[in-house]
Design a protein around this motif. Structure first.
Motif, short mmCIF file in Angstrom:
data_model
loop_
_atom_site.label_atom_id
_atom_site.label_comp_id
_atom_site.label_asym_id
_atom_site.label_seq_id
_atom_site.Cartn_x
_atom_site.Cartn_y
_atom_site.Cartn_z
N UNK A 1 25.61 -8.09 23.81
CA UNK A 1 25.86 -6.86 23.06
C UNK A 1 25.00 -6.78 21.81
N UNK A 2 24.49 -7.94 21.36
CA UNK A 2 23.68 -7.96 20.16
C UNK A 2 24.49 -7.98 18.87
N UNK A 3 25.81 -8.09 18.99
CA UNK A 3 26.67 -8.11 17.80
C UNK A 3 26.49 -9.40 17.02
N UNK A 4 26.47 -9.27 15.72
CA UNK A 4 26.46 -10.41 14.81
C UNK A 4 27.77 -10.32 14.02
N UNK B 1 31.55 -15.13 25.46
CA UNK B 1 30.43 -15.46 24.57
C UNK B 1 29.15 -14.76 25.03
N UNK B 2 28.94 -14.72 26.33
CA UNK B 2 27.76 -14.04 26.87
C UNK B 2 27.83 -12.54 26.57
N UNK C 1 37.29 -10.32 19.43
CA UNK C 1 36.48 -9.79 20.52
C UNK C 1 36.75 -10.57 21.80
N UNK C 2 36.70 -11.90 21.70
CA UNK C 2 36.92 -12.75 22.88
C UNK C 2 38.31 -12.53 23.47
N UNK C 3 39.33 -12.41 22.60
CA UNK C 3 40.70 -12.19 23.08
C UNK C 3 40.80 -10.85 23.82
N UNK C 4 40.22 -9.80 23.24
CA UNK C 4 40.25 -8.49 23.89
C UNK C 4 39.46 -8.49 25.18
N UNK C 5 38.33 -9.20 25.19
CA UNK C 5 37.52 -9.31 26.39
C UNK C 5 38.35 -9.91 27.52
N UNK C 6 39.03 -11.01 27.23
CA UNK C 6 39.85 -11.69 28.24
C UNK C 6 40.98 -10.78 28.71
N UNK C 7 41.64 -10.09 27.78
CA UNK C 7 42.73 -9.17 28.15
C UNK C 7 42.23 -8.06 29.06
#
Length: 102
Positions: free
Chosen positions: A31-34, A25-26, A43-49
């Motif tokens: 990143x400034x993405x909306x 989430x941070x 996004x969160x899933x890819x971040x964790x992977x």
């Protein structure tokens, strides 16, 4: 495995997952993405992977570095402990002082 141990491990895993969620989430916020909920979840899933992959690589690098660093230490200790030592009984007699007579 004891129930208490299972409970502790489960709590650690939940805490770890919550931490990853907060970090993801941070990352989105920073990143400034909306983005809408579906893309946010992706996004969160890819971040964790990706983070898991990076952490595995870092752990592997650390293991290799530790192995390289420890090889000379083990050799030094091997030499140190392979040297013949003075017999403890003879050493104790030579350094012991006579007991004072009362």
């Amino acid at each position: 495995m004891p129930v208490e141990t299972q409970r502790v491990l489960r709590a650690r895993e939940i805490s770890r997952q919550e931490g990853l969620q907060r970090d993801a989430e941070a990352a989105i916020r920073d990143s400034g993405l909306q983005i809408e909920a579906e893309k946010r979840a992706q996004f969160e899933q890819r971040y964790v992977e990706e983070r898991k992959r990076i952490e595995q690589e870092l752990q592997s690098e650390l293991r290799e570095k530790r192995k390289r660093e420890m090889e000379p230490v083990v050799e030094r200790l091997k030499k140190e402990f392979a040297q013949p030592s003075v017999a403890p009984a003879a050493d104790a007699k030579a350094t012991a002082s006579p007991s004072p007579v009362k």
